[in-house]
Write a protein that holds these residues in place. Structure first.
Motif, PDB file in Angstrom:
ATOM      1  N   VAL A 100       0.843  -1.198   0.000  1.00  0.00           N
ATOM      2  CA  VAL A 100       0.000   0.000   0.000  1.00  0.00           C
ATOM      3  C   VAL A 100       0.878   1.248   0.000  1.00  0.00           C
ATOM      4  O   VAL A 100       0.636   2.206  -0.747  1.00  0.00           O
ATOM      5  CB  VAL A 100      -0.945   0.003   1.219  1.00  0.00           C
ATOM      6  CG1 VAL A 100      -1.710   1.326   1.302  1.00  0.00           C
ATOM      7  CG2 VAL A 100      -1.922  -1.169   1.140  1.00  0.00           C
ATOM      8  N   GLU A 101       1.939   1.224   0.819  1.00  0.00           N
ATOM      9  CA  GLU A 101       2.859   2.359   0.887  1.00  0.00           C
ATOM     10  C   GLU A 101       3.558   2.579  -0.453  1.00  0.00           C
ATOM     11  O   GLU A 101       3.667   3.713  -0.935  1.00  0.00           O
ATOM     12  CB  GLU A 101       3.909   2.110   1.971  1.00  0.00           C
ATOM     13  CG  GLU A 101       4.961   3.206   2.070  1.00  0.00           C
ATOM     14  CD  GLU A 101       6.075   2.859   3.041  1.00  0.00           C
ATOM     15  OE1 GLU A 101       7.152   3.494   2.939  1.00  0.00           O
ATOM     16  OE2 GLU A 101       5.885   1.951   3.871  1.00  0.00           O
ATOM     17  N   GLU A 102       4.016   1.482  -1.066  1.00  0.00           N
ATOM     18  CA  GLU A 102       4.716   1.624  -2.339  1.00  0.00           C
ATOM     19  C   GLU A 102       3.780   2.125  -3.429  1.00  0.00           C
ATOM     20  O   GLU A 102       4.184   2.892  -4.308  1.00  0.00           O
ATOM     21  CB  GLU A 102       5.352   0.300  -2.764  1.00  0.00           C
ATOM     22  CG  GLU A 102       6.208   0.451  -4.021  1.00  0.00           C
ATOM     23  CD  GLU A 102       6.925  -0.819  -4.424  1.00  0.00           C
ATOM     24  OE1 GLU A 102       8.076  -0.713  -4.877  1.00  0.00           O
ATOM     25  OE2 GLU A 102       6.330  -1.921  -4.302  1.00  0.00           O
ATOM     26  N   GLN A 103       2.513   1.722  -3.387  1.00  0.00           N
ATOM     27  CA  GLN A 103       1.561   2.202  -4.384  1.00  0.00           C
ATOM     28  C   GLN A 103       1.422   3.719  -4.291  1.00  0.00           C
ATOM     29  O   GLN A 103       1.371   4.411  -5.313  1.00  0.00           O
ATOM     30  CB  GLN A 103       0.202   1.521  -4.192  1.00  0.00           C
ATOM     31  CG  GLN A 103      -0.841   1.953  -5.212  1.00  0.00           C
ATOM     32  CD  GLN A 103      -1.990   0.976  -5.321  1.00  0.00           C
ATOM     33  OE1 GLN A 103      -1.893  -0.047  -5.979  1.00  0.00           O
ATOM     34  NE2 GLN A 103      -3.096   1.295  -4.660  1.00  0.00           N
ATOM     35  N   HIS A 104       1.373   4.246  -3.052  1.00  0.00           N
ATOM     36  CA  HIS A 104       1.322   5.698  -2.874  1.00  0.00           C
ATOM     37  C   HIS A 104       2.575   6.356  -3.450  1.00  0.00           C
ATOM     38  O   HIS A 104       2.496   7.386  -4.133  1.00  0.00           O
ATOM     39  CB  HIS A 104       1.198   6.051  -1.390  1.00  0.00           C
ATOM     40  CG  HIS A 104      -0.168   5.818  -0.822  1.00  0.00           C
ATOM     41  ND1 HIS A 104      -1.305   6.397  -1.338  1.00  0.00           N
ATOM     42  CD2 HIS A 104      -0.581   5.072   0.233  1.00  0.00           C
ATOM     43  CE1 HIS A 104      -2.369   6.017  -0.635  1.00  0.00           C
ATOM     44  NE2 HIS A 104      -1.947   5.201   0.316  1.00  0.00           N
ATOM     45  N   GLN A 105       3.728   5.762  -3.159  1.00  0.00           N
ATOM     46  CA  GLN A 105       4.988   6.292  -3.671  1.00  0.00           C
ATOM     47  C   GLN A 105       4.998   6.350  -5.191  1.00  0.00           C
ATOM     48  O   GLN A 105       5.384   7.360  -5.786  1.00  0.00           O
ATOM     49  CB  GLN A 105       6.145   5.396  -3.230  1.00  0.00           C
ATOM     50  CG  GLN A 105       6.710   5.654  -1.855  1.00  0.00           C
ATOM     51  CD  GLN A 105       7.940   4.775  -1.651  1.00  0.00           C
ATOM     52  OE1 GLN A 105       7.828   3.552  -1.601  1.00  0.00           O
ATOM     53  NE2 GLN A 105       9.091   5.399  -1.557  1.00  0.00           N
ATOM     54  N   LEU A 106       4.597   5.259  -5.811  1.00  0.00           N
ATOM     55  CA  LEU A 106       4.644   5.180  -7.265  1.00  0.00           C
ATOM     56  C   LEU A 106       3.666   6.156  -7.918  1.00  0.00           C
ATOM     57  O   LEU A 106       3.960   6.717  -8.986  1.00  0.00           O
ATOM     58  CB  LEU A 106       4.368   3.749  -7.723  1.00  0.00           C
ATOM     59  CG  LEU A 106       5.492   2.758  -7.398  1.00  0.00           C
ATOM     60  CD1 LEU A 106       5.040   1.323  -7.670  1.00  0.00           C
ATOM     61  CD2 LEU A 106       6.742   3.073  -8.214  1.00  0.00           C
ATOM     62  N   ARG A 107       2.523   6.378  -7.285  1.00  0.00           N
ATOM     63  CA  ARG A 107       1.589   7.379  -7.813  1.00  0.00           C
ATOM     64  C   ARG A 107       2.237   8.761  -7.804  1.00  0.00           C
ATOM     65  O   ARG A 107       2.122   9.534  -8.763  1.00  0.00           O
ATOM     66  CB  ARG A 107       0.306   7.401  -6.976  1.00  0.00           C
ATOM     67  CG  ARG A 107      -0.737   6.376  -7.378  1.00  0.00           C
ATOM     68  CD  ARG A 107      -2.092   6.738  -6.812  1.00  0.00           C
ATOM     69  NE  ARG A 107      -3.120   5.824  -7.256  1.00  0.00           N
ATOM     70  CZ  ARG A 107      -3.758   4.976  -6.455  1.00  0.00           C
ATOM     71  NH1 ARG A 107      -3.466   4.920  -5.164  1.00  0.00           N
ATOM     72  NH2 ARG A 107      -4.703   4.178  -6.933  1.00  0.00           N
TER      73      ARG A 107
END
Length: 202
Positions: free
Chosen positions: A159-166
């Motif tokens: 979930v954290e990485e998805q935010h980062q990638l966005r």
């Protein structure tokens, strides 16, 4: 008209990047209608090519002492793309994944030089995502086949990485299509590329 799509698939785990990569690599609107099956380029920064061990370090999770090695590898890939610009390339994870991972280690990099060279080649980013409340269901499916189930114990890193990638995709100079794996399919990517003239290279 010769088809020369160039797609970078980014996204955290459990977002179907690799399945989408295979589907796009055989999609008639991206590679044409084939009379028989043959191989097209499909590469990945996720390959653990920097260490001689399963799930070892690579172009995303390289160690500090491997920085020069990693940058030379990126330089080599982008030069290959430039030399074979009239070809199709599907890339399963690339520089945004590297930026996200390295930032979590407290290390910042600037890939503006790389995107500046990818842009005239008509590279585009497809950011694979899923609603946060669907990660649990995706994990259950993945555990049926995973050879490394320990990496799915906690969903919070994904979930954290998805935010980062966005956030990283929003800063990219390349065209970006956010692909929700729960609602989109390969046809949506093909249509998006076609609408923007990204299936061919002048």
């Amino acid at each position: 008209m010769k088809l020369t799509p160039k797609v970078i698939l980014e996204g955290t785990r459990l977002t179907g990047k690799t399945d989408l990569a295979f589907a796009l690599n055989e999609h008639p609107r991206l590679v044409g209608h084939r009379r028989y099956r043959y191989h097209s380029p499909l590469i990945s920064a996720e390959w653990s090519g920097f260490s001689n061990e399963p799930w070892g370090r690579g172009l995303i999770d390289f160690a500090p002492e491997e920085t020069a090695h990693a940058m030379e590898t990126y330089e080599t890939w982008v030069r290959m793309f430039e030399l074979q610009r009239y070809y199709s390339w599907i890339v399963d994870r690339f520089h945004l994944s590297t930026l996200a991972y390295q930032a979590r280690q407290g290390r910042e990099f600037d890939f503006g030089w790389l995107e500046k060279r990818l842009e005239p080649l008509n590279f585009a980013i497809v950011l694979c995502t899923r609603p946060e409340d669907t990660f649990g269901e995706a994990r259950e499916e993945r555990l049926k086949i995973s050879a490394n189930p320990e990496q799915y114990v906690s969903l919070e890193p994904f979930v954290e990485e998805q935010h980062q990638l966005r956030e990283l995709a929003a800063k990219s100079v390349l065209p970006v299509f956010e692909f929700d794996v729960t609602t989109h399919g390969p046809d949506d990517v093909a249509a998006w590329l076609d609408e923007r003239g990204l299936l061919t290279l002048p």
